[in-house]
Design a protein around this motif. Structure first.
Motif, PDB file in Angstrom:
ATOM      1  N   HIS A  22       0.855  -1.191   0.000  1.00 31.86           N
ATOM      2  CA  HIS A  22       0.000   0.000   0.000  1.00 31.86           C
ATOM      3  C   HIS A  22       0.884   1.232   0.000  1.00 31.86           C
ATOM      4  O   HIS A  22       1.915   1.260   0.665  1.00 31.86           O
ATOM      5  CB  HIS A  22      -0.894   0.023   1.241  1.00 31.86           C
ATOM      6  N   ASN A  23       0.464   2.244  -0.724  1.00 32.14           N
ATOM      7  CA  ASN A  23       1.175   3.505  -0.753  1.00 32.14           C
ATOM      8  C   ASN A  23       0.483   4.426   0.238  1.00 32.14           C
ATOM      9  O   ASN A  23      -0.515   5.063  -0.079  1.00 32.14           O
ATOM     10  CB  ASN A  23       1.173   4.094  -2.165  1.00 32.14           C
ATOM     11  N   GLY A  24       0.994   4.483   1.457  1.00 32.72           N
ATOM     12  CA  GLY A  24       0.387   5.277   2.513  1.00 32.72           C
ATOM     13  C   GLY A  24       1.030   6.633   2.662  1.00 32.72           C
ATOM     14  O   GLY A  24       1.962   6.995   1.938  1.00 32.72           O
ATOM     15  N   ARG A  58       2.971   7.577   4.906  1.00 31.34           N
ATOM     16  CA  ARG A  58       4.354   7.467   5.392  1.00 31.34           C
ATOM     17  C   ARG A  58       5.189   6.521   4.541  1.00 31.34           C
ATOM     18  O   ARG A  58       6.101   5.879   5.027  1.00 31.34           O
ATOM     19  CB  ARG A  58       4.339   7.000   6.844  1.00 31.34           C
ATOM     20  N   GLY A  59       4.839   6.402   3.289  1.00 23.45           N
ATOM     21  CA  GLY A  59       5.600   5.548   2.386  1.00 23.45           C
ATOM     22  C   GLY A  59       4.871   4.252   2.092  1.00 23.45           C
ATOM     23  O   GLY A  59       3.717   4.074   2.448  1.00 23.45           O
ATOM     24  N   SER A  60       5.572   3.340   1.460  1.00 22.36           N
ATOM     25  CA  SER A  60       4.986   2.069   1.055  1.00 22.36           C
ATOM     26  C   SER A  60       4.903   1.116   2.246  1.00 22.36           C
ATOM     27  O   SER A  60       5.869   0.942   2.978  1.00 22.36           O
ATOM     28  CB  SER A  60       5.841   1.451  -0.050  1.00 22.36           C
ATOM     29  N   LEU A  61       3.739   0.507   2.430  1.00 22.97           N
ATOM     30  CA  LEU A  61       3.517  -0.457   3.499  1.00 22.97           C
ATOM     31  C   LEU A  61       3.386  -1.839   2.880  1.00 22.97           C
ATOM     32  O   LEU A  61       2.718  -2.010   1.871  1.00 22.97           O
ATOM     33  CB  LEU A  61       2.238  -0.115   4.275  1.00 22.97           C
ATOM     34  N   ARG A  62       4.010  -2.817   3.510  1.00 18.82           N
ATOM     35  CA  ARG A  62       3.966  -4.177   2.992  1.00 18.82           C
ATOM     36  C   ARG A  62       3.159  -5.057   3.931  1.00 18.82           C
ATOM     37  O   ARG A  62       3.343  -4.991   5.134  1.00 18.82           O
ATOM     38  CB  ARG A  62       5.376  -4.742   2.869  1.00 18.82           C
ATOM     39  N   ALA A  63       2.292  -5.853   3.375  1.00 20.03           N
ATOM     40  CA  ALA A  63       1.467  -6.755   4.171  1.00 20.03           C
ATOM     41  C   ALA A  63       1.943  -8.189   3.948  1.00 20.03           C
ATOM     42  O   ALA A  63       1.989  -8.664   2.820  1.00 20.03           O
ATOM     43  CB  ALA A  63       0.009  -6.615   3.786  1.00 20.03           C
ATOM     44  N   HIS A  64       2.334  -8.852   5.022  1.00 15.02           N
ATOM     45  CA  HIS A  64       2.738 -10.257   4.968  1.00 15.02           C
ATOM     46  C   HIS A  64       1.582 -11.060   5.553  1.00 15.02           C
ATOM     47  O   HIS A  64       1.397 -11.109   6.766  1.00 15.02           O
ATOM     48  CB  HIS A  64       4.023 -10.489   5.750  1.00 15.02           C
ATOM     49  N   HIS A  78      -2.624   0.732  -4.092  1.00 15.19           N
ATOM     50  CA  HIS A  78      -2.038  -0.534  -3.682  1.00 15.19           C
ATOM     51  C   HIS A  78      -1.640  -1.331  -4.922  1.00 15.19           C
ATOM     52  O   HIS A  78      -2.058  -1.030  -6.031  1.00 15.19           O
ATOM     53  CB  HIS A  78      -3.017  -1.331  -2.798  1.00 15.19           C
ATOM     54  N   ARG A  79      -0.824  -2.356  -4.693  1.00 18.43           N
ATOM     55  CA  ARG A  79      -0.400  -3.220  -5.793  1.00 18.43           C
ATOM     56  C   ARG A  79      -0.020  -4.588  -5.246  1.00 18.43           C
ATOM     57  O   ARG A  79       0.114  -4.779  -4.034  1.00 18.43           O
ATOM     58  CB  ARG A  79       0.797  -2.630  -6.539  1.00 18.43           C
ATOM     59  N   VAL A  80       0.195  -5.544  -6.165  1.00 25.89           N
ATOM     60  CA  VAL A  80       0.751  -6.838  -5.845  1.00 25.89           C
ATOM     61  C   VAL A  80       2.022  -6.969  -6.668  1.00 25.89           C
ATOM     62  O   VAL A  80       1.988  -6.839  -7.894  1.00 25.89           O
ATOM     63  CB  VAL A  80      -0.234  -7.986  -6.167  1.00 25.89           C
TER      64      VAL A  80
END
Length: 112
Positions: free
Chosen positions: A45-47, A49-55, A70-72
């Motif tokens: 996700h482009n939040g 505070r920068g790009s957030l990664r979801a694991h 957002h992207r994959v």
């Protein structure tokens, strides 16, 4: 729900570039794969505070505003499966300040 779809990333380099789900108030993503079943295919996700990664592991759920970019990332190996539910809203509703209930037409209310 506006859209319900099963997304499967199974070929190397399968991905979904930066985008938003413009017609949806909220997007719900349910992870159907274990992290050990694939490499790459990371939800980002482009939040503010920068790009957030979801694991995410199988059964994990991510919920985010449809307007959030957002992207994959490209799949490197294996198979990644997710169930995506986009929740509908009327165009004349303002979701920028708070999450409101989606409009349900009176004729459709009996099905809810």
């Amino acid at each position: 729900p506006h859209t319900i779809e099963l997304l499967q990333y199974k070929d190397v380099a399968d991905s979904l570039g930066w985008h938003t789900d413009e017609e949806s108030a909220l997007t719900t993503l349910v992870m159907l794969s274990e992290p050990s079943e694939y490499r790459g295919g990371e939800l980002q996700h482009n939040g503010l505070r920068g790009s957030l990664r979801a694991h995410l592991a199988r059964g994990d759920v991510a919920i985010y505003r449809g307007s959030q970019p957002h992207r994959v990332t490209p799949l490197r190996s294996g198979r990644r499966s997710v169930l995506v539910i986009e929740w509908w809203h009327r165009r004349d509703m303002d979701f920028s300040r708070s999450l409101q209930r989606p409009y349900i037409h009176p004729r459709a209310a009996k099905y809810w």
